[in-house]
Design a protein around this motif. Sequence first.
Motif, PDB file in Angstrom:
ATOM      1  N   MET A   1       0.837  -1.208   0.000  1.00  0.00           N
ATOM      2  CA  MET A   1       0.000   0.000   0.000  1.00  0.00           C
ATOM      3  C   MET A   1       0.870   1.256   0.000  1.00  0.00           C
ATOM      4  O   MET A   1       1.910   1.304   0.643  1.00  0.00           O
ATOM      5  CB  MET A   1      -0.904   0.019   1.233  1.00  0.00           C
ATOM      6  N   ARG A  52       8.742   0.639 -13.620  1.00  0.00           N
ATOM      7  CA  ARG A  52       7.395   0.768 -13.057  1.00  0.00           C
ATOM      8  C   ARG A  52       6.636   1.934 -13.702  1.00  0.00           C
ATOM      9  O   ARG A  52       5.425   1.837 -13.954  1.00  0.00           O
ATOM     10  CB  ARG A  52       7.478   0.942 -11.547  1.00  0.00           C
ATOM     11  N   ASP A 165      -2.699   2.396  -5.526  1.00  0.00           N
ATOM     12  CA  ASP A 165      -2.273   2.034  -4.170  1.00  0.00           C
ATOM     13  C   ASP A 165      -1.191   0.959  -4.155  1.00  0.00           C
ATOM     14  O   ASP A 165      -0.330   0.946  -3.283  1.00  0.00           O
ATOM     15  CB  ASP A 165      -3.489   1.563  -3.362  1.00  0.00           C
ATOM     16  N   HIS A 166      -1.227   0.059  -5.113  1.00  0.00           N
ATOM     17  CA  HIS A 166      -0.261  -1.041  -5.137  1.00  0.00           C
ATOM     18  C   HIS A 166       0.768  -0.886  -6.256  1.00  0.00           C
ATOM     19  O   HIS A 166       1.535  -1.818  -6.523  1.00  0.00           O
ATOM     20  CB  HIS A 166      -0.991  -2.375  -5.281  1.00  0.00           C
ATOM     21  N   GLU A 167       0.783   0.293  -6.896  1.00  0.00           N
ATOM     22  CA  GLU A 167       1.728   0.518  -7.996  1.00  0.00           C
ATOM     23  C   GLU A 167       2.736   1.616  -7.694  1.00  0.00           C
ATOM     24  O   GLU A 167       3.795   1.671  -8.321  1.00  0.00           O
ATOM     25  CB  GLU A 167       0.961   0.840  -9.278  1.00  0.00           C
ATOM     26  N   ASP A 169       4.697   3.868  -4.288  1.00  0.00           N
ATOM     27  CA  ASP A 169       5.032   3.680  -2.877  1.00  0.00           C
ATOM     28  C   ASP A 169       4.577   4.832  -1.992  1.00  0.00           C
ATOM     29  O   ASP A 169       4.434   4.672  -0.783  1.00  0.00           O
ATOM     30  CB  ASP A 169       6.548   3.498  -2.729  1.00  0.00           C
TER      31      ASP A 169
END
Length: 206
Positions: A1, A52, A165-167, A169
């Motif tokens: 998260m 990313r 949220d998960h991609e 930091d």
Amino acid sequence: MAKYFDVHPENPQRRTIDSVVDMIRGGKLVAYPTDSCFALGCQLGNRDGISRIRSIRNLDDRHHFTLVCQNFAQLGRFVQIDNDVFRAIKAATPGSYTFILPATSEVPRQLLHPKKKTVGVRIPDHVVTQALLAELGEPLLSSTLLLPDEPEPMTQGWEIKERLDHEVDAVLDSGDCGTEPTTVIDFSGGEVEIVRRGAGDTSRFE
């Protein structure tokens, strides 16, 4: 998260800025506000961060990443600038412009346009961004936070936190910073080319 940081737009809290910069130095990817819209940022040379960003935005290897610089002296370390271009960029910064220029040897190869060997640079006119850059002490490798198939960049920190949220930091939120990306000016081909008309006034380059 992702961690969510709420920061004052005019007097950003030093502790918050320090925390975000520590994350950047630790190899993390952050979403942060600028003078045109939110951007994704990581430390220069962070291969995982670059990968990313490409994944989040669905970018190919021809995409120009941007080195977001604190000032003109810092910018000059990473791009080659002749006298005429120097004067044109100096007059337009800080502001909502990205300039494409031939890169120096200080720019990591994975950031360069594969054929042109160019890179994007900019100096933002935004208190929070400048606070980040001052503490970091080097340019922030960045790309506009515009998701694939979305017509406009994301503008709300809470929405970015929810969607990514998960991609990412961390999300640094200082309030609305607009939806219009920077104006992109390409000086790399010998003639001035307006690649994208955005938040910066193009009249001075026409």
